[in-house]
Write a protein that holds these residues in place. Sequence first.
Motif, PDB file in Angstrom:
ATOM      1  N   ILE A 159      -7.312   5.456  -8.079  1.00 36.24           N
ATOM      2  CA  ILE A 159      -6.230   6.371  -7.694  1.00 36.24           C
ATOM      3  C   ILE A 159      -5.939   6.194  -6.205  1.00 36.24           C
ATOM      4  O   ILE A 159      -4.784   6.124  -5.774  1.00 36.24           O
ATOM      5  N   LYS A 160      -7.009   6.073  -5.424  1.00 46.38           N
ATOM      6  CA  LYS A 160      -6.827   5.930  -3.975  1.00 46.38           C
ATOM      7  C   LYS A 160      -6.035   4.659  -3.660  1.00 46.38           C
ATOM      8  O   LYS A 160      -5.133   4.672  -2.843  1.00 46.38           O
ATOM      9  N   ARG A 161      -6.364   3.564  -4.334  1.00 48.65           N
ATOM     10  CA  ARG A 161      -5.638   2.290  -4.111  1.00 48.65           C
ATOM     11  C   ARG A 161      -4.202   2.388  -4.593  1.00 48.65           C
ATOM     12  O   ARG A 161      -3.278   1.896  -3.965  1.00 48.65           O
ATOM     13  N   PHE A 162      -4.057   2.998  -5.765  1.00 50.54           N
ATOM     14  CA  PHE A 162      -2.763   3.007  -6.451  1.00 50.54           C
ATOM     15  C   PHE A 162      -1.666   3.658  -5.585  1.00 50.54           C
ATOM     16  O   PHE A 162      -0.528   3.213  -5.572  1.00 50.54           O
ATOM     17  N   GLY A 163      -2.062   4.688  -4.873  1.00 49.35           N
ATOM     18  CA  GLY A 163      -1.095   5.377  -4.018  1.00 49.35           C
ATOM     19  C   GLY A 163      -0.469   4.453  -2.991  1.00 49.35           C
ATOM     20  O   GLY A 163       0.667   4.683  -2.560  1.00 49.35           O
ATOM     21  N   PHE A 164      -1.197   3.427  -2.584  1.00 44.23           N
ATOM     22  CA  PHE A 164      -0.647   2.497  -1.599  1.00 44.23           C
ATOM     23  C   PHE A 164       0.015   1.293  -2.263  1.00 44.23           C
ATOM     24  O   PHE A 164       0.931   0.705  -1.718  1.00 44.23           O
ATOM     25  N   ASP A 165      -0.452   0.926  -3.455  1.00 38.04           N
ATOM     26  CA  ASP A 165       0.036  -0.294  -4.107  1.00 38.04           C
ATOM     27  C   ASP A 165       1.299  -0.079  -4.944  1.00 38.04           C
ATOM     28  O   ASP A 165       1.983  -1.044  -5.290  1.00 38.04           O
TER      29      ASP A 165
END
Length: 350
Positions: free
Chosen positions: A199-205
């Motif tokens: 989730i943390k990565r997805f917000g930026f990707d």
Amino acid sequence: MKNLRDFTYPELLLEVEALGERPYRAAQIYGWVFHRDAASIDSMTDISMALRERLKPEYRICGIDVLDVKRSEDGTRKFLSGLDDGARIESVLIPDEGRLTLCVSSQAGCALGCLFCMTGAAGFTRDLSLSELSGQVFAARGLLDEGERITNIVLMGMGEPLNNYDNVIRFLSVLTDGKGMGFSHNRVTVSTAGVVPAIKRFGFDANVNLAVSLNATTDEVRSRIMPINKKYPIAGLISALKGYPLKNKKYITIEYELIKGLNDTVDDARRLIRLLRGVVCKINLIPFNPFPGAAFERPDARSVDAFHGIVYDAGYTVIVRAGKGADIEAACGQLRARSEAHEAAFNKNN
Ligand code: SF4
């Protein structure tokens, strides 16, 4: 042979470069494949015959096979597709207040084993490729009635999208690219059971909507119905949602499946309010839709109303999502389970 639906635009640029062709050829091919839904290399008529002949021995454009379609009285259409290796997946077209939403599967099966989900009960087969993800959109277009068009896409079918992270990110890039499939970022939603690091990565990707399947307000209940909670308990999940980088005034959608006697009490509603304080969100309440063999029951209308009222009065945007397609085995995984049971019976009798 390589399937041209398996390449994002940057990947196609590299392929075209390796063939010694000019970069604009990649844009042409990509446009034909994803924007114009070309069925074959021969149909790419503004590409020279010589290049088409060079492509044909190595590349193809290949979709997924729709094996079965069920249509509900409310217009919901659920379809079962067969993949090259025999795996089967389900996708659902859901009409609702002027929208037509396609619910896409991200994996064949699912490893997360949520107890209220029939897909989870059947186990995991494999991740879906870019062509299998996009293929569901093309296949759904073939099922549309005159004048219909798909307005929204949700990755909420079989599988945990964030466990097929790279292919889902590649799919979203093609899906929301104006020169690709052309869906607006605002009309695409990815739903997760709570894979916190992803989730943390997805917000930026990615720049699409995020939905989180929460379904309980205590670790004890959530771990019981969603085993992923043992690895990523509620506190860490909520903290990831508070830190999630929302863009373009977006909010996170909290999905909460209401199950009779398990998570549908007044205390649950009050705990939910406290839990979500500081999360920019709207809440969807989904009365559980029982499937054959399910261990849970649908909550009664009074407790759904009471739950909704408490959350609404606390100032949240909250809706009770009407069950769609109940007459066509709409619970995720039901159609595939039925088809596999038929096949097993057929094999046994022959
Ligand atoms: S609810 Fe979603 S994450 Fe849970 S088992 Fe079913 S498909 Fe997997």
